[in-house]
Motif scaffolding. Sequence first.
Motif, mmCIF file in Angstrom:
data_model
loop_
_atom_site.group_PDB
_atom_site.id
_atom_site.type_symbol
_atom_site.label_atom_id
_atom_site.label_comp_id
_atom_site.label_asym_id
_atom_site.label_seq_id
_atom_site.Cartn_x
_atom_site.Cartn_y
_atom_site.Cartn_z
ATOM 1 N N LEU A 32 0.845 -1.380 -0.113
ATOM 2 C CA LEU A 32 0.172 0.047 0.019
ATOM 3 C C LEU A 32 0.861 1.446 0.045
ATOM 4 O O LEU A 32 1.883 1.285 0.663
ATOM 5 C CB LEU A 32 -0.587 -0.059 1.363
ATOM 6 C CG LEU A 32 -1.878 1.109 1.418
ATOM 7 C CD1 LEU A 32 -2.923 1.204 0.304
ATOM 8 C CD2 LEU A 32 -2.631 1.149 2.582
ATOM 9 N N ARG A 57 -2.666 0.679 -4.405
ATOM 10 C CA ARG A 57 -2.215 -0.686 -3.668
ATOM 11 C C ARG A 57 -1.765 -1.596 -4.727
ATOM 12 O O ARG A 57 -2.401 -1.679 -5.914
ATOM 13 C CB ARG A 57 -3.424 -1.232 -2.879
ATOM 14 C CG ARG A 57 -3.105 -2.352 -2.356
ATOM 15 C CD ARG A 57 -4.358 -3.122 -1.597
ATOM 16 N NE ARG A 57 -4.346 -2.316 -0.339
ATOM 17 C CZ ARG A 57 -5.265 -1.816 0.245
ATOM 18 N NH1 ARG A 57 -6.308 -2.098 -0.347
ATOM 19 N NH2 ARG A 57 -5.476 -1.420 1.460
ATOM 20 N N GLN A 171 5.454 4.194 0.906
ATOM 21 C CA GLN A 171 4.819 2.908 1.487
ATOM 22 C C GLN A 171 4.352 2.987 2.811
ATOM 23 O O GLN A 171 5.182 3.594 3.607
ATOM 24 C CB GLN A 171 5.802 1.778 1.153
ATOM 25 C CG GLN A 171 5.252 0.221 1.475
ATOM 26 C CD GLN A 171 6.033 -0.909 0.716
ATOM 27 O OE1 GLN A 171 7.020 -0.722 0.555
ATOM 28 N NE2 GLN A 171 5.114 -1.852 0.345
ATOM 29 N N GLU A 174 -0.305 -1.798 5.882
ATOM 30 C CA GLU A 174 -1.391 -2.314 5.329
ATOM 31 C C GLU A 174 -2.656 -2.122 6.294
ATOM 32 O O GLU A 174 -3.516 -2.779 5.817
ATOM 33 C CB GLU A 174 -1.103 -3.668 4.605
ATOM 34 C CG GLU A 174 -0.201 -3.726 3.314
ATOM 35 C CD GLU A 174 -1.190 -3.541 2.225
ATOM 36 O OE1 GLU A 174 -2.409 -3.496 2.174
ATOM 37 O OE2 GLU A 174 -0.523 -3.508 1.232
#
Length: 178
Positions: A32, A57, A171, A174
């Motif tokens: 993600l 994603r 990044q 998640e």
Amino acid sequence: MENTPLQSTLQTEVSNWFNSLEPVNPEEMIGLWKGSGHPSGHPLDGVLENLHWFGKRFHPDMRADALLFEGDPGKLVAIEPAFFPIRWAVRFAGFGRTARAWNLFSHVRPRLRAKSTTASLQQRMDEGVLTAAMVYDRQPIVDYFRRSDGIVFGKMVVEKDPRRYFFRLQQVDEGLPA
């Protein structure tokens, strides 16, 4: 819609900078990513942020949610890019930066939800460099990725449009459900 000389100069400077960055392997993109625009004089500068774009994603099967937006608190909504013909989005970008656009989008967003992933992650040549790229399924768009100092930068290329939209991705955990 033509670029002004200042916009064209900025586009050239940002393109040259982007081309100097390191390539990325597609496997490094899995996860993600939180996105933000990178000003370049493109008509879409500021539009995605106004609409509360979250990012992208990338899944282990090399498929991608190309457009993730913030929905209800703590929720991400994957939008089907085919609902927004890119040439229209660019043409009406000025409206896309208004409060009225955000209000309208917040009301229609639930009906624009993607039924599955909307792009594929692959390696492609960009300016003579093999790097990760996200190819949209139902739009004439390819996003190319390069990296510098732990940040991934993207360049959106729309078929038959010489202008480029640039963005950054970082990044993130998640923990946010889609």
